[in-house]
Design an enzyme around this catalytic site. Structure first.
Site, PDB file in Angstrom:
ATOM      1  N   TYR A 133      92.292  -2.221  84.144  1.00  0.00           N
ATOM      2  CA  TYR A 133      92.509  -3.629  83.789  1.00  0.00           C
ATOM      3  C   TYR A 133      93.960  -3.992  84.038  1.00  0.00           C
ATOM      4  O   TYR A 133      94.868  -3.273  83.622  1.00  0.00           O
ATOM      5  CB  TYR A 133      92.187  -3.873  82.303  1.00  0.00           C
ATOM      6  CG  TYR A 133      91.001  -4.801  82.174  1.00  0.00           C
ATOM      7  CD1 TYR A 133      91.113  -6.128  82.605  1.00  0.00           C
ATOM      8  CD2 TYR A 133      89.782  -4.364  81.687  1.00  0.00           C
ATOM      9  CE1 TYR A 133      90.014  -6.982  82.531  1.00  0.00           C
ATOM     10  CE2 TYR A 133      88.699  -5.212  81.615  1.00  0.00           C
ATOM     11  CZ  TYR A 133      88.814  -6.522  82.043  1.00  0.00           C
ATOM     12  OH  TYR A 133      87.743  -7.354  81.981  1.00  0.00           O
TER      13      TYR A 133
ATOM     14  N   GLU B 199      95.209  -7.621  83.914  1.00  0.00           N
ATOM     15  CA  GLU B 199      95.384  -9.080  83.800  1.00  0.00           C
ATOM     16  C   GLU B 199      96.860  -9.421  83.872  1.00  0.00           C
ATOM     17  O   GLU B 199      97.697  -8.726  83.293  1.00  0.00           O
ATOM     18  CB  GLU B 199      94.800  -9.574  82.471  1.00  0.00           C
ATOM     19  CG  GLU B 199      93.296  -9.722  82.524  1.00  0.00           C
ATOM     20  CD  GLU B 199      92.720 -10.241  81.205  1.00  0.00           C
ATOM     21  OE1 GLU B 199      93.481 -10.452  80.247  1.00  0.00           O
ATOM     22  OE2 GLU B 199      91.491 -10.419  81.157  1.00  0.00           O
TER      23      GLU B 199
ATOM     24  N   ASP C 266      91.326 -23.924 104.901  1.00  0.00           N
ATOM     25  CA  ASP C 266      90.480 -22.784 104.556  1.00  0.00           C
ATOM     26  C   ASP C 266      90.202 -22.005 105.834  1.00  0.00           C
ATOM     27  O   ASP C 266      89.379 -22.412 106.650  1.00  0.00           O
ATOM     28  CB  ASP C 266      89.189 -23.317 103.916  1.00  0.00           C
ATOM     29  CG  ASP C 266      88.205 -22.214 103.564  1.00  0.00           C
ATOM     30  OD1 ASP C 266      88.417 -21.057 103.976  1.00  0.00           O
ATOM     31  OD2 ASP C 266      87.217 -22.509 102.870  1.00  0.00           O
TER      32      ASP C 266
ATOM     33  N   THR D 170      89.148 -15.635 103.182  1.00  0.00           N
ATOM     34  CA  THR D 170      88.510 -14.395 102.768  1.00  0.00           C
ATOM     35  C   THR D 170      89.268 -13.292 103.488  1.00  0.00           C
ATOM     36  O   THR D 170      89.992 -13.537 104.452  1.00  0.00           O
ATOM     37  CB  THR D 170      87.030 -14.328 103.204  1.00  0.00           C
ATOM     38  OG1 THR D 170      86.987 -14.397 104.633  1.00  0.00           O
ATOM     39  CG2 THR D 170      86.220 -15.472 102.619  1.00  0.00           C
TER      40      THR D 170
ATOM     41  N   LYS E 222      86.182 -11.250 106.825  1.00  0.00           N
ATOM     42  CA  LYS E 222      85.516 -11.758 108.035  1.00  0.00           C
ATOM     43  C   LYS E 222      86.309 -11.264 109.247  1.00  0.00           C
ATOM     44  O   LYS E 222      86.401 -10.060 109.420  1.00  0.00           O
ATOM     45  CB  LYS E 222      85.361 -13.266 107.929  1.00  0.00           C
ATOM     46  CG  LYS E 222      84.459 -13.643 106.736  1.00  0.00           C
ATOM     47  CD  LYS E 222      84.222 -15.122 106.558  1.00  0.00           C
ATOM     48  CE  LYS E 222      83.393 -15.383 105.298  1.00  0.00           C
ATOM     49  NZ  LYS E 222      83.257 -16.826 105.011  1.00  0.00           N
TER      50      LYS E 222
ATOM     51  N   ARG F 194      85.987  -6.953 100.996  1.00  0.00           N
ATOM     52  CA  ARG F 194      85.429  -8.258 100.634  1.00  0.00           C
ATOM     53  C   ARG F 194      86.258  -8.894  99.522  1.00  0.00           C
ATOM     54  O   ARG F 194      86.428  -8.309  98.450  1.00  0.00           O
ATOM     55  CB  ARG F 194      83.984  -8.044 100.163  1.00  0.00           C
ATOM     56  CG  ARG F 194      83.220  -9.283  99.763  1.00  0.00           C
ATOM     57  CD  ARG F 194      81.744  -8.934  99.638  1.00  0.00           C
ATOM     58  NE  ARG F 194      81.248  -8.472 100.923  1.00  0.00           N
ATOM     59  CZ  ARG F 194      80.865  -9.290 101.922  1.00  0.00           C
ATOM     60  NH1 ARG F 194      80.845 -10.592 101.747  1.00  0.00           N
ATOM     61  NH2 ARG F 194      80.479  -8.791 103.080  1.00  0.00           N
TER      62      ARG F 194
HETATM   63  C1  LIG Z   1      82.940 -17.528 103.888  1.00  0.00           C
HETATM   64  C2  LIG Z   1      83.643 -18.763 103.529  1.00  0.00           C
HETATM   65  C3  LIG Z   1      84.108 -19.009 102.227  1.00  0.00           C
HETATM   66  C4  LIG Z   1      83.685 -18.220 101.005  1.00  0.00           C
HETATM   67  O1  LIG Z   1      83.788 -16.917 100.981  1.00  0.00           O
HETATM   68  P1  LIG Z   1      83.002 -16.032  99.892  1.00  0.00           P
HETATM   69  O2  LIG Z   1      83.874 -14.810  99.850  1.00  0.00           O
HETATM   70  O3  LIG Z   1      81.643 -15.814 100.423  1.00  0.00           O
HETATM   71  O4  LIG Z   1      83.017 -16.768  98.606  1.00  0.00           O
HETATM   72  C5  LIG Z   1      84.887 -20.129 102.000  1.00  0.00           C
HETATM   73  N1  LIG Z   1      85.183 -20.967 102.994  1.00  0.00           N
HETATM   74  C6  LIG Z   1      84.736 -20.796 104.247  1.00  0.00           C
HETATM   75  C7  LIG Z   1      85.109 -21.775 105.291  1.00  0.00           C
HETATM   76  C8  LIG Z   1      83.936 -19.695 104.553  1.00  0.00           C
HETATM   77  O5  LIG Z   1      83.450 -19.554 105.789  1.00  0.00           O
END
Ligand SMILES: *Cc1c(COP(=O)(O)O)cnc(C)c1O
Length: 414
Positions: free
Chosen positions: A52, A54, A198, A224, A227, A233
């Site tokens: 933990y 925090e 994003d 993220t 990807k 992850r």
């Molecule tokens: C994949 C994705 C997310 C969210 O990711 P998670 O880890 O699945 O919550 C947010 N924004 C975009 C544009 C994405 O492609």
């Protein structure tokens, strides 16, 4: 490690073994997926899961955080170096959590946001009615142009001018063209809005300079790490120094409790790998592979939404070749030939999202296996063959054999 699992819980052990085989034996074209290195896998499977922590490095609410501090600071420093960010918060459990923290830091319930809708390639967290972003905030959408399939920046500007959103979100899950983050920030700033970029999908391309970076232009950048970035992850937020405190407290205690320290260890390893020259070669091969796959699909008669791709993915409009084949049935047929894709709605979709008329294809995972342009030509041919006769068992089984052969020649390290 597996020895213990096998003895304690054979059901889970054997399912993991089956999943390993599935990953080895399928051509993975889901654009948001990738394969982490064995080093990252070890970090995320480590004893940090027990801890933990925090708070933030040097300011924790628990004892025994010395090592947690070191690993989180490593992740932060490497992420800053990789993206040139002023401030990094590495704790979001996922991309969605990262976005939710940015909204929490910048908006009050009822405030207006301007975003790309899901149907146009945006993400659920960009104001979908079933996501908290759509429940808490007043959402207006810009879209892609009907003729070009590209983001309609004029419409964005028009809406920014007339609707006065507090925040503009830009970034996508199913958009194959380069995004002009500089232009978006100019539009936003001239109408008094903040910008959240994003880059969940394109982070690897951004980190290596193969896509324009939003970091110099936008107040907030979320991503993220799993990807194109090919890490554990999870999520991450970058922001300008002036928003550091607001972001940190929006993540913890705003929207999360204890950070996942084992995942943060995995993120640190991911950034180290991404800082190496080989990573840029990898990202550049992803783009070449996507370009080849898109060209090949087009040569088989498929319309590629927005006319092609600048990044790691493409949206294939099935209707141009198979009028009656839905995205859903195409996805199922391909899966039976060991090719994994996902159906996707396309701009001006005529079918329900459950059926859809498009497929989203991405090259990050196959590129990690070492596949190159030559293999993309084959994969396009496999897809065309299966979809031309999706119920024909012998066609599917012959393609499946060729897929198994191809996967065997490009093994995974686990
Ligand atoms: C994949 C994705 C997310 C969210 O990711 P998670 O880890 O699945 O919550 C947010 N924004 C975009 C544009 C994405 O492609």
């Amino acid at each position: 490690m597996s020895q213990h699992l096998k003895e304690v819980d054979f059901a889970v052990f054997s399912t993991i073994e089956k999943e390993k085989i599935r990953q080895r034996e399928q051509i993975e074209l889901i654009a948001s997926e990738n394969f982490v290195s064995p080093a990252i896998l070890e970090a995320v499977g480590s004893v940090f899961t027990n801890k933990y922590a925090e708070g933030y490095p040097g300011r924790r609410y628990y004892g025994g955080c010395d090592n947690a501090d070191v690993v989180e600071q490593l992740a932060i420093d490497r992420a800053k170096q990789l993206f040139g960010a002023e401030h990094v918060n590495i704790q979001p459990h996922s991309g969605s959590q990262a976005n939710s923290a940015v909204y929490t830091a910048t908006l009050n319930p009822g405030d207006k946001i301007l975003t790309l809708s899901l149907e146009n390639g945006g993400h659920l967290t960009h104001g979908h009615p079933k996501n908290t972003s759509g429940m808490l905030y007043k959402v207006i959408h810009y879209g892609v142009s009907a003729e070009t399939g590209r983001i309609d920046y004029d419409q964005m500007e028009q809406l920014a001018k007339t609707e006065h959103p507090k925040l503009i979100t830009v970034g996508a899950s199913a958009y194959s063209r380069a995004i002009d983050f500089k232009l978006v920030s100019e539009i936003a700033h001239s109408h008094g809005a903040l910008v959240l970029a994003d880059i969940a999908h394109i982070a690897g391309l951004v980190a290596t300079g193969l896509h324009q970076s939003p970091v110099p232009y936008c107040e907030f950048v979320t991503t993220t790490t799993h990807k194109t970035l090919r890490g554990a992850r999870g999520g991450m937020i970058m922001c300008k120094a002036e928003f550091a405190k607001a972001i940190d407290s929006a993540v913890f205690p705003g929207t999360q409790g204890g950070p996942l320290m084992h995942i943060i260890a995995g993120k640190a390893v991911c950034f180290l790998e991404a800082l190496k020259p080989e990573f840029k070669q990898y990202q550049s091969q992803i783009i070449k592979n996507a370009a080849t796959l898109a060209e090949q699909m087009a040569s088989h008669g498929y319309h590629i939404v927005a006319g092609g791709t600048d990044n790691h993915l493409m949206l294939v409009d099935l209707r141009t070749v198979h009028k009656d084949l839905t995205g859903k049935d195409a996805e199922i047929a391909l899966e039976s030939a060991n090719i994994t894709v996902n159906r996707n709605v396309i701009p001006n979709e005529t079918r329900s999202p459950l059926l859809a008329s498009g497929l989203r294809l991405g090259t990050p995972a196959v590129t990690t296996r070492g596949m190159r342009e030559k293999e993309m030509v084959k994969i396009a041919e496999f897809i065309k063959t299966v979809l031309s006769d999706p119920e024909n068992k012998s066609t599917i089984s012959s393609v499946k054999h060729r897929v198994l052969d191809l996967c065997g020649r490009f093994p995974l390290p686990y």
